[in-house]
Motif scaffolding. Sequence first.
Motif, PDB file in Angstrom:
ATOM      1  N   ILE A 144       1.088  -0.154   2.496  1.00  0.00           N
ATOM      2  CA  ILE A 144      -0.313   0.066   3.201  1.00  0.00           C
ATOM      3  C   ILE A 144      -0.311  -0.562   4.470  1.00  0.00           C
ATOM      4  O   ILE A 144      -0.987  -0.244   5.575  1.00  0.00           O
ATOM      5  CB  ILE A 144      -1.122  -0.331   2.107  1.00  0.00           C
ATOM      6  CG1 ILE A 144      -1.452   0.396   1.187  1.00  0.00           C
ATOM      7  CG2 ILE A 144      -2.712  -0.722   3.140  1.00  0.00           C
ATOM      8  CD1 ILE A 144      -2.427   1.690   1.253  1.00  0.00           C
ATOM      9  N   GLU A 145       0.645  -1.717   4.877  1.00  0.00           N
ATOM     10  CA  GLU A 145       0.434  -2.477   6.162  1.00  0.00           C
ATOM     11  C   GLU A 145       1.193  -1.528   7.056  1.00  0.00           C
ATOM     12  O   GLU A 145       0.825  -1.555   8.310  1.00  0.00           O
ATOM     13  CB  GLU A 145       1.279  -3.688   5.577  1.00  0.00           C
ATOM     14  CG  GLU A 145       0.450  -4.858   5.001  1.00  0.00           C
ATOM     15  CD  GLU A 145      -1.057  -5.028   5.412  1.00  0.00           C
ATOM     16  OE1 GLU A 145      -1.053  -5.136   6.629  1.00  0.00           O
ATOM     17  OE2 GLU A 145      -2.001  -5.080   4.587  1.00  0.00           O
ATOM     18  N   VAL A 146       2.384  -0.849   6.468  1.00  0.00           N
ATOM     19  CA  VAL A 146       2.959   0.092   7.548  1.00  0.00           C
ATOM     20  C   VAL A 146       2.101   0.966   8.037  1.00  0.00           C
ATOM     21  O   VAL A 146       2.097   1.481   9.024  1.00  0.00           O
ATOM     22  CB  VAL A 146       4.204   0.752   6.948  1.00  0.00           C
ATOM     23  CG1 VAL A 146       4.938   1.453   7.580  1.00  0.00           C
ATOM     24  CG2 VAL A 146       5.288  -0.560   6.351  1.00  0.00           C
ATOM     25  N   LEU A 147       1.490   1.621   6.971  1.00  0.00           N
ATOM     26  CA  LEU A 147       0.499   2.738   7.133  1.00  0.00           C
ATOM     27  C   LEU A 147      -0.715   2.181   8.330  1.00  0.00           C
ATOM     28  O   LEU A 147      -1.001   2.770   9.247  1.00  0.00           O
ATOM     29  CB  LEU A 147      -0.383   3.141   6.197  1.00  0.00           C
ATOM     30  CG  LEU A 147      -1.340   4.145   6.240  1.00  0.00           C
ATOM     31  CD1 LEU A 147      -1.063   5.520   6.853  1.00  0.00           C
ATOM     32  CD2 LEU A 147      -2.117   4.274   4.669  1.00  0.00           C
ATOM     33  N   LYS A 148      -1.278   1.179   8.250  1.00  0.00           N
ATOM     34  CA  LYS A 148      -2.277   0.705   9.066  1.00  0.00           C
ATOM     35  C   LYS A 148      -1.707   0.521  10.378  1.00  0.00           C
ATOM     36  O   LYS A 148      -2.280   0.690  11.342  1.00  0.00           O
ATOM     37  CB  LYS A 148      -2.742  -0.898   8.500  1.00  0.00           C
ATOM     38  CG  LYS A 148      -3.889  -0.929   7.538  1.00  0.00           C
ATOM     39  CD  LYS A 148      -4.046  -2.243   7.016  1.00  0.00           C
ATOM     40  CE  LYS A 148      -4.762  -2.417   5.628  1.00  0.00           C
ATOM     41  NZ  LYS A 148      -5.245  -3.876   5.486  1.00  0.00           N
TER      42      LYS A 148
END
Length: 231
Positions: free
Chosen positions: A64-68
């Motif tokens: 999710i952090e990569v996506l953000k």
Amino acid sequence: MSHKALVLLVEDEKGIRNFISTVLDVNNYRVVEARDGKEALELFTSRCPDLILLDLGLPDMDGIEVLKTIRGWSGIPIIVVSARGHEREKVEALDLGADDYITKPFGTSELLARIRTAMRHQQVTVDVPERTIFSVGDLTIDFDKRLVTLNNNPVHFTPIEYKILEILTQYPGKVVTYDQIIKDIWGPYTNENQTLRVNMANIRRKIEKNPAEPKYILTEVGVGYRFVDEI
């Protein structure tokens, strides 16, 4: 010679990574592999892929952090491929800008179909044929530059918010139903009414002088939204 799309595959499990890479290679895609989030971000900036397949359970950071992070500066198609099958995780990923979400295990035909759909959607979004500039009141959208300005000042939108604006401005003065917007952005088999409302609230905060009394995007209660054609 046709361009072979480059897919960034972010997956820490070697067996799954090798399997997906083989499937993509056989189907005429180029593949670059990342085993964790840090490597994924490095390869994203250095290799400029056409699409990302993103696992969420990475060893160094949550996917999710990569996506953000990527969504902070790019609208590249991102398909989440994860063992997390709960609705909460799916809604979070889609709300943060993922184009699609596939739950493991999955079939190769499904994966390839989702990739084709995401890339078609990106092509339509980028090209926006026959529409270069949309302007009403103090608001202007330059589709070639993907730039929205209000009173000549740039306004930042997330990829999902920008897609909503694109859809509504295709039909100025006409009502676009909730179902049509949801289908165009999240697909035909989802129920993202709450997510759509959240994104619309964010859009109005950015372009409306008084979001409670909007002048650009009007709500047709129980039906959908209408982007005005004149003010």
